[in-house]
Design a protein around this motif. Sequence first.
Motif, mmCIF file in Angstrom:
data_model
loop_
_atom_site.group_PDB
_atom_site.id
_atom_site.type_symbol
_atom_site.label_atom_id
_atom_site.label_comp_id
_atom_site.label_asym_id
_atom_site.label_seq_id
_atom_site.Cartn_x
_atom_site.Cartn_y
_atom_site.Cartn_z
ATOM 1 N N ALA A 96 43.180 61.289 28.039
ATOM 2 C CA ALA A 96 42.548 62.233 27.101
ATOM 3 C C ALA A 96 41.927 63.399 27.858
ATOM 4 C CB ALA A 96 41.496 61.511 26.256
ATOM 5 N N ASN A 97 41.329 63.125 29.007
ATOM 6 C CA ASN A 97 40.749 64.198 29.820
ATOM 7 C C ASN A 97 41.835 65.135 30.341
ATOM 8 O OD1 ASN A 97 38.115 63.394 29.448
ATOM 9 N ND2 ASN A 97 38.006 62.244 31.357
ATOM 10 N N THR A 98 42.994 64.584 30.670
ATOM 11 C CA THR A 98 44.116 65.410 31.112
ATOM 12 C C THR A 98 44.559 66.343 29.985
ATOM 13 O OG1 THR A 98 44.861 63.718 32.659
ATOM 14 C CG2 THR A 98 46.496 65.356 31.981
ATOM 15 N N LEU A 99 44.664 65.813 28.787
ATOM 16 C CA LEU A 99 45.049 66.630 27.642
ATOM 17 C C LEU A 99 43.997 67.697 27.356
ATOM 18 C CD1 LEU A 99 46.912 67.298 25.289
ATOM 19 C CD2 LEU A 99 45.742 65.508 23.966
ATOM 20 N N LYS A 100 42.732 67.311 27.411
ATOM 21 C CA LYS A 100 41.654 68.271 27.172
ATOM 22 C C LYS A 100 41.668 69.384 28.213
ATOM 23 C CE LYS A 100 37.252 67.208 27.895
ATOM 24 N NZ LYS A 100 35.914 66.640 27.718
ATOM 25 N N GLN A 101 41.910 69.023 29.456
ATOM 26 C CA GLN A 101 41.989 70.025 30.521
ATOM 27 C C GLN A 101 43.133 70.997 30.262
ATOM 28 O OE1 GLN A 101 39.816 70.358 33.258
ATOM 29 N NE2 GLN A 101 40.836 72.323 33.435
ATOM 30 N N PHE A 102 44.276 70.460 29.851
ATOM 31 C CA PHE A 102 45.421 71.305 29.532
ATOM 32 C C PHE A 102 45.064 72.290 28.422
ATOM 33 C CE2 PHE A 102 48.949 72.041 26.568
ATOM 34 C CZ PHE A 102 49.787 72.779 27.382
ATOM 35 N N VAL A 103 44.466 71.803 27.351
ATOM 36 C CA VAL A 103 44.106 72.673 26.230
ATOM 37 C C VAL A 103 43.109 73.735 26.681
ATOM 38 C CG1 VAL A 103 42.964 72.754 23.971
ATOM 39 C CG2 VAL A 103 44.658 70.969 24.459
ATOM 40 N N MET A 104 42.093 73.340 27.433
ATOM 41 C CA MET A 104 41.091 74.298 27.886
ATOM 42 C C MET A 104 41.690 75.336 28.845
ATOM 43 S SD MET A 104 38.460 73.712 26.270
ATOM 44 C CE MET A 104 37.621 72.486 25.349
ATOM 45 N N ASP A 105 42.627 74.917 29.677
ATOM 46 C CA ASP A 105 43.244 75.833 30.633
ATOM 47 C C ASP A 105 44.254 76.774 29.980
ATOM 48 O OD1 ASP A 105 41.824 74.681 32.688
ATOM 49 O OD2 ASP A 105 43.520 73.550 33.504
ATOM 50 N N ARG A 106 45.008 76.265 29.024
ATOM 51 C CA ARG A 106 46.155 77.028 28.516
ATOM 52 C C ARG A 106 45.936 77.704 27.169
ATOM 53 N NH1 ARG A 106 49.685 78.641 32.114
ATOM 54 N NH2 ARG A 106 50.717 79.329 30.227
ATOM 55 N N PHE A 107 45.022 77.241 26.336
ATOM 56 C CA PHE A 107 44.839 77.827 25.011
ATOM 57 C C PHE A 107 44.357 79.261 25.150
ATOM 58 C CE2 PHE A 107 42.245 78.967 21.349
ATOM 59 C CZ PHE A 107 43.136 78.741 20.328
ATOM 60 N N ALA A 108 45.150 80.190 24.616
ATOM 61 C CA ALA A 108 44.796 81.608 24.704
ATOM 62 C C ALA A 108 44.652 82.242 23.325
ATOM 63 C CB ALA A 108 45.839 82.351 25.528
ATOM 64 N N GLY A 109 44.819 81.466 22.272
ATOM 65 C CA GLY A 109 44.610 81.992 20.931
ATOM 66 C C GLY A 109 45.625 81.483 19.933
ATOM 67 N N LEU A 110 45.352 81.821 18.668
ATOM 68 C CA LEU A 110 46.226 81.465 17.558
ATOM 69 C C LEU A 110 46.696 82.747 16.899
ATOM 70 C CD1 LEU A 110 44.126 78.643 15.865
ATOM 71 C CD2 LEU A 110 46.151 78.349 17.276
ATOM 72 N N SER A 111 47.902 82.740 16.387
ATOM 73 C CA SER A 111 48.396 83.906 15.667
ATOM 74 C C SER A 111 49.553 83.483 14.771
ATOM 75 C CB SER A 111 48.828 85.002 16.638
ATOM 76 O OG SER A 111 49.827 84.534 17.503
ATOM 77 N N ILE A 112 50.033 84.439 13.993
ATOM 78 C CA ILE A 112 51.213 84.235 13.167
ATOM 79 C C ILE A 112 52.316 85.109 13.757
ATOM 80 C CG2 ILE A 112 52.222 84.484 10.865
ATOM 81 C CD1 ILE A 112 50.032 82.392 10.913
ATOM 82 N N VAL A 113 53.433 84.500 14.106
ATOM 83 C CA VAL A 113 54.588 85.232 14.626
ATOM 84 C C VAL A 113 55.777 84.841 13.756
ATOM 85 C CG1 VAL A 113 56.108 85.599 16.611
ATOM 86 C CG2 VAL A 113 53.651 85.240 16.976
ATOM 87 N N ASP A 114 56.448 85.823 13.198
ATOM 88 C CA ASP A 114 57.588 85.574 12.302
ATOM 89 C C ASP A 114 57.201 84.619 11.173
ATOM 90 O OD1 ASP A 114 59.128 87.204 13.970
ATOM 91 O OD2 ASP A 114 59.877 85.499 15.148
ATOM 92 N N ASP A 115 55.992 84.817 10.626
ATOM 93 C CA ASP A 115 55.473 84.012 9.510
ATOM 94 C C ASP A 115 55.262 82.541 9.857
ATOM 95 O OD1 ASP A 115 55.374 86.212 7.740
ATOM 96 O OD2 ASP A 115 57.504 85.956 7.268
ATOM 97 N N VAL A 116 55.162 82.221 11.145
ATOM 98 C CA VAL A 116 54.952 80.849 11.587
ATOM 99 C C VAL A 116 53.659 80.791 12.402
ATOM 100 C CG1 VAL A 116 55.871 78.950 12.992
ATOM 101 C CG2 VAL A 116 57.435 80.398 11.686
ATOM 102 N N PRO A 117 52.770 79.816 12.113
ATOM 103 C CA PRO A 117 51.573 79.659 12.951
ATOM 104 C C PRO A 117 51.984 79.347 14.392
ATOM 105 C CG PRO A 117 51.453 78.271 10.981
ATOM 106 C CD PRO A 117 52.839 78.828 11.042
ATOM 107 N N THR A 118 51.372 80.059 15.338
ATOM 108 C CA THR A 118 51.708 79.856 16.749
ATOM 109 C C THR A 118 50.450 79.679 17.580
ATOM 110 O OG1 THR A 118 51.721 82.210 17.243
ATOM 111 C CG2 THR A 118 53.814 81.241 16.589
ATOM 112 N N ILE A 119 50.616 78.952 18.658
ATOM 113 C CA ILE A 119 49.552 78.780 19.639
ATOM 114 C C ILE A 119 49.976 79.529 20.890
ATOM 115 C CG2 ILE A 119 48.236 77.128 21.028
ATOM 116 C CD1 ILE A 119 48.983 75.021 18.848
ATOM 117 N N ASN A 120 49.157 80.473 21.305
ATOM 118 C CA ASN A 120 49.421 81.243 22.519
ATOM 119 C C ASN A 120 48.990 80.384 23.704
ATOM 120 O OD1 ASN A 120 49.199 82.936 24.754
ATOM 121 N ND2 ASN A 120 48.640 84.709 23.527
#
Length: 152
Positions: A96-120
Amino acid sequence: MNILNDPQFREKFNHIATQSDLKLGIGNLAEASGLSQSQLRYWEQKGYITSESGPKKNRKYSYGILVKVLVIKAYLEEGFTLATAAKKAVAHKQMANTLKQFVMDRFAGLSIVDDVPTINLGPVADHPGETLYAFVTPKGTELRLLPNDTDK
């Protein structure tokens, strides 16, 4: 502006996720977990969980301990011994800590691209000028490299 894309919000969220000092009393922990207070005291005596002493020597438990208790309980319900369930809970926390680290390191935002929710998920080292996005749909998640200005 999307609040999840705000760097100050992300910094505050990261602090809460990693430094939260919210505590539960033993009664709250017992109620939330479905275990008895005597079971929790036994687990603590055996070193499977830890508490902090409150002002009147009351046991106080972190929300992380609540999660650990629930994971141990789930392994016990699968038929593992308490000792094995506690060891598996430690391994579960590491994952779980590995997953949390990944999310904290890589999450750069949320947006809609081509009408689809995306995670940057940010830039990729070998692909300058491109950003990795996760397109999340009911059918699943697809990763795509797109030009940097895609979510503007």
